[in-house]
Design a protein around this motif. Sequence first.
Motif, short mmCIF file in Angstrom:
data_model
loop_
_atom_site.label_atom_id
_atom_site.label_comp_id
_atom_site.label_asym_id
_atom_site.label_seq_id
_atom_site.Cartn_x
_atom_site.Cartn_y
_atom_site.Cartn_z
N ARG A 1 -1.43 7.68 -4.75
CA ARG A 1 -2.85 7.77 -4.38
C ARG A 1 -3.77 7.28 -5.49
O ARG A 1 -4.76 6.59 -5.22
CB ARG A 1 -3.20 9.22 -4.02
CG ARG A 1 -4.63 9.40 -3.50
CD ARG A 1 -4.81 8.69 -2.18
NE ARG A 1 -6.14 8.88 -1.60
CZ ARG A 1 -7.18 8.10 -1.82
NH1 ARG A 1 -7.05 7.06 -2.64
NH2 ARG A 1 -8.33 8.32 -1.24
N ILE B 1 0.00 7.36 4.39
CA ILE B 1 -1.37 6.84 4.42
C ILE B 1 -2.03 7.32 5.70
O ILE B 1 -1.66 6.88 6.80
CB ILE B 1 -1.40 5.30 4.37
CG1 ILE B 1 -0.48 4.74 3.27
CG2 ILE B 1 -2.83 4.81 4.21
CD1 ILE B 1 -0.92 5.04 1.87
N HIS C 1 -10.61 3.13 2.33
CA HIS C 1 -10.31 1.92 1.55
C HIS C 1 -10.97 0.68 2.13
O HIS C 1 -11.46 -0.18 1.40
CB HIS C 1 -8.80 1.69 1.49
CG HIS C 1 -8.04 2.68 0.68
ND1 HIS C 1 -8.42 3.06 -0.59
CD2 HIS C 1 -6.91 3.39 0.97
CE1 HIS C 1 -7.55 3.94 -1.05
NE2 HIS C 1 -6.63 4.16 -0.13
N LEU D 1 0.83 -1.21 0.00
CA LEU D 1 0.00 0.00 0.00
C LEU D 1 0.86 1.26 0.00
O LEU D 1 0.58 2.21 -0.72
CB LEU D 1 -0.94 -0.01 1.21
CG LEU D 1 -1.98 1.10 1.25
CD1 LEU D 1 -2.95 0.99 0.08
CD2 LEU D 1 -2.75 1.09 2.57
N ARG E 1 -4.04 3.49 -5.32
CA ARG E 1 -4.38 2.80 -4.07
C ARG E 1 -5.84 2.37 -4.02
O ARG E 1 -6.15 1.32 -3.44
CB ARG E 1 -4.01 3.67 -2.87
CG ARG E 1 -2.50 3.85 -2.74
CD ARG E 1 -2.06 4.32 -1.37
NE ARG E 1 -2.44 5.67 -1.03
CZ ARG E 1 -1.67 6.76 -1.18
NH1 ARG E 1 -0.46 6.64 -1.74
NH2 ARG E 1 -2.08 7.94 -0.79
N ASP E 2 -6.74 3.14 -4.61
CA ASP E 2 -8.15 2.72 -4.65
C ASP E 2 -8.29 1.40 -5.40
O ASP E 2 -8.97 0.47 -4.95
CB ASP E 2 -9.01 3.78 -5.33
CG ASP E 2 -9.25 4.99 -4.44
OD1 ASP E 2 -9.22 4.85 -3.21
OD2 ASP E 2 -9.47 6.08 -4.98
N CYS F 1 2.01 0.83 7.80
CA CYS F 1 2.08 1.99 6.89
C CYS F 1 2.68 3.18 7.62
O CYS F 1 2.95 3.13 8.83
CB CYS F 1 0.71 2.32 6.32
SG CYS F 1 -0.55 2.71 7.54
N LEU G 1 2.44 2.56 -3.44
CA LEU G 1 1.60 2.98 -4.56
C LEU G 1 1.12 4.42 -4.39
O LEU G 1 0.70 4.82 -3.30
CB LEU G 1 0.39 2.06 -4.67
CG LEU G 1 0.71 0.58 -4.89
CD1 LEU G 1 -0.56 -0.25 -4.81
CD2 LEU G 1 1.42 0.36 -6.21
N TYR H 1 -5.92 -0.80 -6.05
CA TYR H 1 -5.18 -1.87 -5.36
C TYR H 1 -5.99 -2.46 -4.20
O TYR H 1 -6.11 -3.68 -4.06
CB TYR H 1 -3.84 -1.34 -4.86
CG TYR H 1 -3.22 -2.21 -3.80
CD1 TYR H 1 -2.60 -3.42 -4.13
CD2 TYR H 1 -3.27 -1.86 -2.45
CE1 TYR H 1 -2.05 -4.25 -3.16
CE2 TYR H 1 -2.72 -2.66 -1.47
CZ TYR H 1 -2.12 -3.86 -1.83
OH TYR H 1 -1.58 -4.67 -0.86
N THR H 2 -6.53 -1.61 -3.34
CA THR H 2 -7.24 -2.12 -2.16
C THR H 2 -8.50 -2.88 -2.56
O THR H 2 -8.82 -3.90 -1.93
CB THR H 2 -7.57 -0.98 -1.18
OG1 THR H 2 -8.28 0.06 -1.88
CG2 THR H 2 -6.30 -0.39 -0.57
#
Length: 212
Positions: free
Chosen positions: A131, A169, A177, A126, A134-135, A154, A129, A137-138
Amino acid sequence: MDTSFWLTKWRENNIAFHESEANPLLVKYFKELSLEKGSRVFLPLCGKTLDIPWLLSNGYRVAGAELSNIAIEQLFTHLEVEPQISRVGEVEHYSAANIDIFVGDIFDLSSKMLGLVEAIYDRAALVALPRAMRDRYTAHLTEITDKAPQLLICYEYDQSLMEGPPFSISDEELNQHYSYNYDLTLMLSTNLPSGMKGKCPAKENVWLLRND
């Protein structure tokens, strides 16, 4: 930030993010996942982390995803194990007793390819990556692991003072997330003694994400 960024890091051995021992926070907090020995733990964007031999030596099975072949070849060299290598869809599958590593783009990895995951340990994914990624990915991680519980490490710092990776984060972002699928518990929040790369104050946070 694209795949070439990380492939270049490994090719040039510019891997200051690689730790020379198992992460102390993993060693201290892994028991909070309440896993039985033999459980299968997924490490996204795992590199050649020494967290993997620690997990194996403590009786767990490991699955991982990593972009760089160099990293995974070095991992298996360290383990003194010769992997079987096969092609699965768009990724390469390196396998040996109790370990499966999928080399390629993690977004090409499906739940069917990955198989059963009983917990996730995310120390380096996390935060690696930007921003915008990240959406995606999660959401992908939650899908391919069927919402497996997570131990997540994090960082939090003023992103305007330093470019990532590792990226900052915030608690608020993490809840955006994951709060729909998990109960989030902050296990530890501690100041990094030298800040983030010596450039700004930073905290290291350890989260437990459970869905029960």
